[in-house]
Design a protein around this motif. Structure first.
Motif, PDB file in Angstrom:
ATOM      1  N   VAL B  59      47.436  -6.853  -1.827  1.00  0.00           N
ATOM      2  CA  VAL B  59      48.776  -7.432  -1.785  1.00  0.00           C
ATOM      3  C   VAL B  59      49.721  -6.404  -1.202  1.00  0.00           C
ATOM      4  CG1 VAL B  59      50.598  -8.542  -3.083  1.00  0.00           C
ATOM      5  CG2 VAL B  59      48.247  -8.714  -3.857  1.00  0.00           C
ATOM      6  N   PHE B 104      46.045   7.492 -14.470  1.00  0.00           N
ATOM      7  CA  PHE B 104      47.213   7.143 -15.286  1.00  0.00           C
ATOM      8  C   PHE B 104      46.738   6.887 -16.713  1.00  0.00           C
ATOM      9  CE2 PHE B 104      45.450   3.529 -13.057  1.00  0.00           C
ATOM     10  CZ  PHE B 104      45.231   2.615 -14.070  1.00  0.00           C
ATOM     11  N   LYS B 105      47.657   6.945 -17.625  1.00  0.00           N
ATOM     12  CA  LYS B 105      47.292   6.757 -19.030  1.00  0.00           C
ATOM     13  C   LYS B 105      48.088   5.598 -19.612  1.00  0.00           C
ATOM     14  CE  LYS B 105      48.048   9.860 -22.233  1.00  0.00           C
ATOM     15  NZ  LYS B 105      48.196  11.271 -22.653  1.00  0.00           N
ATOM     16  N   LEU B 106      47.407   4.506 -19.881  1.00  0.00           N
ATOM     17  CA  LEU B 106      48.070   3.322 -20.403  1.00  0.00           C
ATOM     18  C   LEU B 106      48.298   3.433 -21.904  1.00  0.00           C
ATOM     19  CD1 LEU B 106      46.426   0.206 -18.727  1.00  0.00           C
ATOM     20  CD2 LEU B 106      48.645   1.220 -18.281  1.00  0.00           C
ATOM     21  N   PRO B 107      49.324   2.735 -22.401  1.00  0.00           N
ATOM     22  CA  PRO B 107      49.467   2.602 -23.847  1.00  0.00           C
ATOM     23  C   PRO B 107      48.248   1.855 -24.408  1.00  0.00           C
ATOM     24  CG  PRO B 107      51.431   1.844 -22.687  1.00  0.00           C
ATOM     25  CD  PRO B 107      50.379   2.071 -21.653  1.00  0.00           C
ATOM     26  N   ASN B 109      45.683  -0.824 -26.183  1.00  0.00           N
ATOM     27  CA  ASN B 109      45.539  -2.277 -26.224  1.00  0.00           C
ATOM     28  C   ASN B 109      45.900  -3.010 -24.932  1.00  0.00           C
ATOM     29  OD1 ASN B 109      44.606  -2.207 -28.895  1.00  0.00           O
ATOM     30  ND2 ASN B 109      46.713  -2.109 -29.640  1.00  0.00           N
ATOM     31  N   TYR B 110      45.810  -2.337 -23.837  1.00  0.00           N
ATOM     32  CA  TYR B 110      45.889  -3.044 -22.559  1.00  0.00           C
ATOM     33  C   TYR B 110      44.480  -3.135 -21.986  1.00  0.00           C
ATOM     34  CZ  TYR B 110      50.975  -3.009 -22.088  1.00  0.00           C
ATOM     35  OH  TYR B 110      52.309  -3.234 -22.255  1.00  0.00           O
ATOM     36  N   GLN B 111      44.080  -4.345 -21.601  1.00  0.00           N
ATOM     37  CA  GLN B 111      42.751  -4.486 -21.003  1.00  0.00           C
ATOM     38  C   GLN B 111      42.896  -4.819 -19.526  1.00  0.00           C
ATOM     39  OE1 GLN B 111      39.928  -7.014 -23.118  1.00  0.00           O
ATOM     40  NE2 GLN B 111      39.113  -7.672 -21.148  1.00  0.00           N
ATOM     41  N   VAL B 112      42.556  -3.859 -18.687  1.00  0.00           N
ATOM     42  CA  VAL B 112      42.774  -4.005 -17.252  1.00  0.00           C
ATOM     43  C   VAL B 112      41.593  -4.698 -16.596  1.00  0.00           C
ATOM     44  CG1 VAL B 112      43.161  -2.788 -15.093  1.00  0.00           C
ATOM     45  CG2 VAL B 112      44.190  -1.935 -17.198  1.00  0.00           C
ATOM     46  N   LYS B 113      41.909  -5.685 -15.759  1.00  0.00           N
ATOM     47  CA  LYS B 113      40.850  -6.381 -15.037  1.00  0.00           C
ATOM     48  C   LYS B 113      40.975  -6.184 -13.536  1.00  0.00           C
ATOM     49  CE  LYS B 113      39.237  -9.994 -17.964  1.00  0.00           C
ATOM     50  NZ  LYS B 113      38.832 -11.406 -17.922  1.00  0.00           N
ATOM     51  N   GLU B 114      42.205  -6.217 -13.044  1.00  0.00           N
ATOM     52  CA  GLU B 114      42.405  -6.017 -11.618  1.00  0.00           C
ATOM     53  C   GLU B 114      43.485  -4.976 -11.370  1.00  0.00           C
ATOM     54  OE1 GLU B 114      42.428  -9.164  -8.472  1.00  0.00           O
ATOM     55  OE2 GLU B 114      42.347 -10.441 -10.250  1.00  0.00           O
ATOM     56  N   VAL B 115      43.450  -4.430 -10.179  1.00  0.00           N
ATOM     57  CA  VAL B 115      44.310  -3.305  -9.868  1.00  0.00           C
ATOM     58  C   VAL B 115      44.835  -3.456  -8.452  1.00  0.00           C
ATOM     59  CG1 VAL B 115      44.119  -0.878  -9.246  1.00  0.00           C
ATOM     60  CG2 VAL B 115      43.259  -1.646 -11.448  1.00  0.00           C
ATOM     61  N   ASN B 116      46.074  -3.151  -8.249  1.00  0.00           N
ATOM     62  CA  ASN B 116      46.588  -3.112  -6.890  1.00  0.00           C
ATOM     63  C   ASN B 116      47.578  -1.962  -6.713  1.00  0.00           C
ATOM     64  OD1 ASN B 116      46.688  -4.786  -4.236  1.00  0.00           O
ATOM     65  ND2 ASN B 116      48.807  -4.261  -4.661  1.00  0.00           N
ATOM     66  N   PHE B 117      47.180  -0.982  -5.934  1.00  0.00           N
ATOM     67  CA  PHE B 117      48.035   0.165  -5.647  1.00  0.00           C
ATOM     68  C   PHE B 117      48.389   0.133  -4.171  1.00  0.00           C
ATOM     69  CE2 PHE B 117      45.390   2.129  -9.130  1.00  0.00           C
ATOM     70  CZ  PHE B 117      46.369   2.000 -10.092  1.00  0.00           C
TER      71      PHE B 117
END
Lengths: 127, 127
Positions: B59, B104-107, B109-117
């Motif tokens: 994107v 990066f360090k997420l807070p 209880n976040y479950q990441v499935k997709e990523v866009n940088f």
DNA sequence: AAATAAAACGCAACTGTGTTGCATTAATAA
DNA sequence: TTATTAATGCAACACAGTTGCGTTTTATTT
């Protein structure tokens, strides 16, 4: 030079964005504003607010665009919105994770001007 | 179960994407393919290729969507396309910086499935 | 307070991107 | 070779965003 004016449409739209804890799309803003003004006016107001650096644009993973207010510390340097955005696949809310700033090392000779980091998955509320 | 078939349209489109060193939009693919098939077919082929994990979706900062081939190492785990994309404001080319994977360090209880940088600015060629 | 300049607005029309339904064509397996 | 159904083409649609232009409203100046 071109000056910017405060209108009711602009004020209303900015209030809506500021009071929302999630990023909002053009359509969502239109609904929340109870059609206070024309569709086109919303687009133009949003452009102005982005230009004035009061709100920022977020590109979602599906290509849709959302807006959120900038509550960044206005320090000296020109800032960038280099925090991560999280788009939940279940509740479809987009939140700014203001404190999560990714680090990365680019090859030489890239000059970065804008940044967009978006993750999708399940947010804590939907897990 | 639903099987997938190899058609000339699919083969042609995949070749175009594979041989390009920049990410391509639907319209660019259509032009490069010399209208070998209908507009709609290209959309459907792209969806299929993404589903088969042969290409991936990017994107852009303006909300436009581009496609690039996946030349990732097919190791054990299910992979994510967590590399950075660079979109040049001058030449408008979008390139995959395959080796740049941000940390990066997420807070919790976040479950990441997709990523866009995606970054934008000036690429080495346009600097 | 009235006049003025131009920023902002509403409306209508248009463009571009992506989607859907359906009848037809073509790829694969039997 | 035949049969099954995935894939295609076409037409129509849906939606987001843009543009032009005449009108309204803001904010400055007189």
């Amino acid at each position: 030079m071109k000056t910017t004016r405060n209108t009711t449409a602009k004020t209303t739209i900015l209030e809506i964005i500021k009071h929302s804890d999630v990023a909002l799309s053009h359509t969502e803003i239109q609904t929340l504003s109870n059609n206070i003004c024309d569709r086109v006016t919303i687009y133009r107001v949003l452009d102005r607010l982005v230009g004035e650096d009061v709100i920022h644009k977020i590109v979602n993973l599906d290509g849709t665009i959302k807006y959120a207010s900038c509550h960044h510390v206005h320090n000296d340097a020109e800032h960038t919105h280099n925090h991560i955005h999280f788009s939940c696949e279940k509740c479809h809310l987009v939140t700014c994770l203001e404190n999560v700033e990714p680090t990365f090392k680019l090859p030489p000779n890239y000059q970065v001007k804008e940044v967009n980091f978006t993750l999708s998955g399940f947010c804590p509320n939907c897990l």
